[in-house]
Design an enzyme around this catalytic site. Sequence first.
Site, PDB file in Angstrom:
ATOM      1  N   HIS A   1      20.693 -48.507 -42.088  1.00 54.38           N
ATOM      2  CA  HIS A   1      21.340 -48.387 -40.786  1.00 54.38           C
ATOM      3  C   HIS A   1      22.688 -49.105 -40.831  1.00 54.38           C
ATOM      4  O   HIS A   1      22.852 -50.104 -41.540  1.00 54.38           O
ATOM      5  CB  HIS A   1      20.485 -49.024 -39.698  1.00 54.38           C
ATOM      6  CG  HIS A   1      19.247 -48.265 -39.378  1.00 54.38           C
ATOM      7  ND1 HIS A   1      18.577 -48.428 -38.195  1.00 54.38           N
ATOM      8  CD2 HIS A   1      18.538 -47.352 -40.084  1.00 54.38           C
ATOM      9  CE1 HIS A   1      17.510 -47.639 -38.173  1.00 54.38           C
ATOM     10  NE2 HIS A   1      17.465 -46.985 -39.320  1.00 54.38           N
TER      11      HIS A   1
ATOM     12  N   GLU B   1      24.093 -51.146 -38.781  1.00 57.37           N
ATOM     13  CA  GLU B   1      24.036 -52.567 -38.421  1.00 57.37           C
ATOM     14  C   GLU B   1      23.525 -53.420 -39.567  1.00 57.37           C
ATOM     15  O   GLU B   1      24.074 -54.489 -39.842  1.00 57.37           O
ATOM     16  CB  GLU B   1      23.145 -52.770 -37.187  1.00 57.37           C
ATOM     17  CG  GLU B   1      23.607 -52.014 -35.958  1.00 57.37           C
ATOM     18  CD  GLU B   1      22.963 -50.644 -35.804  1.00 57.37           C
ATOM     19  OE1 GLU B   1      22.880 -50.177 -34.654  1.00 57.37           O
ATOM     20  OE2 GLU B   1      22.549 -50.040 -36.810  1.00 57.37           O
TER      21      GLU B   1
ATOM     22  N   CYS C   1      18.052 -50.624 -33.101  1.00 58.22           N
ATOM     23  CA  CYS C   1      16.606 -50.392 -33.149  1.00 58.22           C
ATOM     24  C   CYS C   1      15.899 -51.732 -33.375  1.00 58.22           C
ATOM     25  O   CYS C   1      16.537 -52.752 -33.625  1.00 58.22           O
ATOM     26  CB  CYS C   1      16.293 -49.424 -34.286  1.00 58.22           C
ATOM     27  SG  CYS C   1      16.489 -50.159 -35.930  1.00 58.22           S
TER      28      CYS C   1
ATOM     29  N   CYS D   1      16.926 -53.463 -36.753  1.00 62.15           N
ATOM     30  CA  CYS D   1      18.269 -54.042 -36.742  1.00 62.15           C
ATOM     31  C   CYS D   1      18.351 -55.242 -35.794  1.00 62.15           C
ATOM     32  O   CYS D   1      18.996 -56.243 -36.099  1.00 62.15           O
ATOM     33  CB  CYS D   1      19.292 -52.983 -36.366  1.00 62.15           C
ATOM     34  SG  CYS D   1      19.453 -51.687 -37.622  1.00 62.15           S
TER      35      CYS D   1
END
Length: 159
Positions: free
Chosen positions: A46, A48, A76, A79
């Site tokens: 991801h 992040e 999410c 993260c």
Amino acid sequence: MGLALELACQAGEKGEIPVGAVVVLEDEIIARAYNEKELRQDATAHAELLALQRAAENTGSWRLNLATLYTTLEPCPMCAGAMVNARLGRLVYAVRDPKAGAAGTVLDIVRTPGLNHQVQVKEGVLREEAAQLLSKFFDNLRRDGRAGRRRSTRNRVGG
């Protein structure tokens, strides 16, 4: 946030969900990333997480308590947990995620009182632009299917 939005556009052009992230420390960009799940075939790639990893690498410390992470989509749970573990000082995001948001929408991991750290949160920066980018991406995905997105053909352990 403008740079995070540019990164999100790059991700979308590559068939990734268009999310971009930028880490800033003392008015200096120390890391940037966009989603790379499809490219890497890695569910943890991801924007992040990649940005937090690069920020730690660039500063020589995993503790990012004075840093701000800008991202185009609410993080999410994975993260958000990484942000708590990195002791991130501040999170700024554009759009809420009604299905997986963990900074106040579905869960609020980044501000859970029982955890050892809480992250300051600001939402809604460049909301309209980010929402439009995400909507367009998912509209195209629904229309075109998974065309252009890699799929793993291996579903079993060991190959």
